[in-house]
Design a protein around this motif. Structure first.
Motif, PDB file in Angstrom:
ATOM      1  N   LEU A  26       2.193   6.363   2.181  1.00  0.00           N
ATOM      2  CA  LEU A  26       1.543   7.641   2.385  1.00  0.00           C
ATOM      3  C   LEU A  26       2.555   8.955   2.118  1.00  0.00           C
ATOM      4  O   LEU A  26       3.682   8.726   2.477  1.00  0.00           O
ATOM      5  CB  LEU A  26       0.867   7.633   3.656  1.00  0.00           C
ATOM      6  CG  LEU A  26      -0.241   6.625   3.988  1.00  0.00           C
ATOM      7  CD1 LEU A  26      -0.535   6.618   5.399  1.00  0.00           C
ATOM      8  CD2 LEU A  26      -1.337   6.769   2.905  1.00  0.00           C
ATOM      9  N   HIS A  32      -0.669  11.333   8.428  1.00  0.00           N
ATOM     10  CA  HIS A  32      -1.713  10.466   7.686  1.00  0.00           C
ATOM     11  C   HIS A  32      -1.847   9.069   8.300  1.00  0.00           C
ATOM     12  O   HIS A  32      -0.847   8.731   9.178  1.00  0.00           O
ATOM     13  CB  HIS A  32      -1.102  10.383   6.094  1.00  0.00           C
ATOM     14  CG  HIS A  32      -0.801  11.484   5.468  1.00  0.00           C
ATOM     15  ND1 HIS A  32      -2.026  11.845   4.490  1.00  0.00           N
ATOM     16  CD2 HIS A  32       0.001  12.334   5.050  1.00  0.00           C
ATOM     17  CE1 HIS A  32      -1.902  13.178   4.089  1.00  0.00           C
ATOM     18  NE2 HIS A  32      -0.600  13.344   4.120  1.00  0.00           N
ATOM     19  N   ARG A  34      -3.840   5.029   7.537  1.00  0.00           N
ATOM     20  CA  ARG A  34      -4.583   4.156   6.860  1.00  0.00           C
ATOM     21  C   ARG A  34      -4.842   2.878   7.851  1.00  0.00           C
ATOM     22  O   ARG A  34      -4.297   2.419   8.319  1.00  0.00           O
ATOM     23  CB  ARG A  34      -3.666   3.700   5.649  1.00  0.00           C
ATOM     24  CG  ARG A  34      -4.151   2.823   4.750  1.00  0.00           C
ATOM     25  CD  ARG A  34      -3.227   2.104   3.837  1.00  0.00           C
ATOM     26  NE  ARG A  34      -2.948   2.919   2.815  1.00  0.00           N
ATOM     27  CZ  ARG A  34      -1.757   3.395   2.375  1.00  0.00           C
ATOM     28  NH1 ARG A  34      -0.935   2.953   2.834  1.00  0.00           N
ATOM     29  NH2 ARG A  34      -1.714   4.109   1.390  1.00  0.00           N
ATOM     30  N   GLN A  36      -6.998  -0.750   7.149  1.00  0.00           N
ATOM     31  CA  GLN A  36      -7.192  -1.886   6.033  1.00  0.00           C
ATOM     32  C   GLN A  36      -8.220  -2.814   6.685  1.00  0.00           C
ATOM     33  O   GLN A  36      -7.840  -3.305   7.856  1.00  0.00           O
ATOM     34  CB  GLN A  36      -6.005  -2.205   5.696  1.00  0.00           C
ATOM     35  CG  GLN A  36      -5.165  -1.186   4.948  1.00  0.00           C
ATOM     36  CD  GLN A  36      -3.634  -1.722   4.699  1.00  0.00           C
ATOM     37  OE1 GLN A  36      -2.874  -0.748   4.157  1.00  0.00           O
ATOM     38  NE2 GLN A  36      -3.425  -3.041   4.810  1.00  0.00           N
ATOM     39  N   GLN A 228     -10.707   8.877   0.076  1.00  0.00           N
ATOM     40  CA  GLN A 228     -10.451   8.224   1.122  1.00  0.00           C
ATOM     41  C   GLN A 228     -10.529   6.548   1.149  1.00  0.00           C
ATOM     42  O   GLN A 228      -9.648   5.956   1.854  1.00  0.00           O
ATOM     43  CB  GLN A 228     -11.375   9.043   2.382  1.00  0.00           C
ATOM     44  CG  GLN A 228     -11.039  10.350   2.624  1.00  0.00           C
ATOM     45  CD  GLN A 228     -11.764  10.852   3.676  1.00  0.00           C
ATOM     46  OE1 GLN A 228     -12.869  10.805   3.590  1.00  0.00           O
ATOM     47  NE2 GLN A 228     -11.114  11.408   4.818  1.00  0.00           N
ATOM     48  N   VAL A 263      -9.696  -0.219   1.955  1.00  0.00           N
ATOM     49  CA  VAL A 263      -8.690   0.804   2.554  1.00  0.00           C
ATOM     50  C   VAL A 263      -9.326   1.989   2.777  1.00  0.00           C
ATOM     51  O   VAL A 263      -9.824   2.743   1.911  1.00  0.00           O
ATOM     52  CB  VAL A 263      -7.441   0.840   1.881  1.00  0.00           C
ATOM     53  CG1 VAL A 263      -6.266   1.839   2.403  1.00  0.00           C
ATOM     54  CG2 VAL A 263      -6.540  -0.666   1.421  1.00  0.00           C
ATOM     55  N   THR A 265      -8.128   5.815   3.934  1.00  0.00           N
ATOM     56  CA  THR A 265      -7.090   6.770   4.098  1.00  0.00           C
ATOM     57  C   THR A 265      -7.507   8.220   4.737  1.00  0.00           C
ATOM     58  O   THR A 265      -8.363   8.658   4.268  1.00  0.00           O
ATOM     59  CB  THR A 265      -6.139   7.017   2.830  1.00  0.00           C
ATOM     60  OG1 THR A 265      -5.855   5.715   2.665  1.00  0.00           O
ATOM     61  CG2 THR A 265      -4.850   7.963   3.207  1.00  0.00           C
TER      62      THR A 265
END
Length: 266
Positions: A26, A32, A34, A36, A228, A263, A265
């Motif tokens: 990232l 940030h 993420r 998953q 995203q 995913v 983000t």
């Protein structure tokens, strides 16, 4: 700098796929995160011909100061520029149960003793070579206990080269080749069979030495849905070599695994 990240250990474990899928770092200019989620189909342990389908869940948080928290790697610091990438981290090693327990272990390993997870220190470096990326990951797992068969400290090294094979309207396809090496304790822990273990299990004794453990390849495809959301899939192959391949624990030298994830983000 994008790259296919390393597997923590050769056994194509669940944690491996959190590193392979959506592994592109990232940006570090702000906070940030993420998240998953997906599913993997993989061997129950390295060398096994038994397979299991298991859920995948992962979280990654990156700060603007290079610090990161990753549910797969652990806590660390990363430096990433156009000409070089480096990360240091502290996390937990993989483990292996000597009985079948949900998505882990196998009854075939009964009597071998379970390999417990222990703290691991990692160093990962990447270097661009044209469109290709050279990678090296070194991990040192600390001693767990006084049992030399399952509790010794060990070292593991993975060397890789990855490159984009396609990038366009249908996402991005990345290919990677790798070789993995282990010291004497690593190979003995995961593939050796001591006289004590042989007397308690179905396996004959098998002495091991340091050296090349496997060669492999990964094929990863990611498709962004919007800024995203994205979906990712990976196919991973490993071919066991040397004392690892000759181990009586190994039922199949070719080890294949596949996984898919969604995913998010932010």
């Amino acid at each position: 700098m994008s790259s296919l990240s390393n597997c923590k250990c050769l056994c194509l474990s669940l944690t491996s796929f959190g590193l392979l899928i959506g592994a592109e770092p990232l940006p570090a200019d702000d906070w940030h995160a993420r998240v998953q989620a997906g599913i993997a189909h993989l061997p129950r342990y390295s060398g096994s011909d038994e397979r299991v389908s298991a859920p995948l869940l992962g979280v990654q948080i990156t700060s603007p100061y290079g610090l990161f928290l990753d549910s797969d790697k652990g806590l660390g610091w990363a430096f990433d520029e156009d000409d070089f990438g480096l990360s240091l981290y502290v996390g937990a090693s993989d483990g292996r149960k000597d009985r079948k327990s949900q998505f882990h272990g196998s009854d075939a390993l009964n009597g071998m003793g379970s390999i417990q997870s222990r703290p691991v220190f990692g160093l990962e470096a990447t270097y661009p070579l044209g469109e290709a990326i050279l990678g090296a990951t070194f991990e040192h797992a600390l001693k767990k206990d006084d049992d030399p068969d399952t509790g010794s400290a060990y070292n593991h090294l993975k060397l890789s080269i990855s490159a984009p094979l396609y990038k366009g309207a249908y996402g991005e396809l990345l290919g990677s080749l790798n070789s993995q090496f282990g010291d004497g304790n690593y190979v003995r822990t995961w593939y050796g069979v001591s006289a004590k273990q042989a007397s308690h299990s179905q396996f004959r004794a098998h002495d091991t030495h340091a050296g090349l453990v496997s060669r492999g390849a990964d094929l990863s495809w990611s498709l962004p849905i919007n800024e995203q959301w994205s979906v990712s899939t990976v196919l991973a192959l490993q071919y066991l070599n040397g004392d690892a391949a000759d181990s009586p624990l190994v039922e199949r030298r070719w080890q294949t695994a596949a996984a898919g994830q969604v995913v998010y983000t932010f």
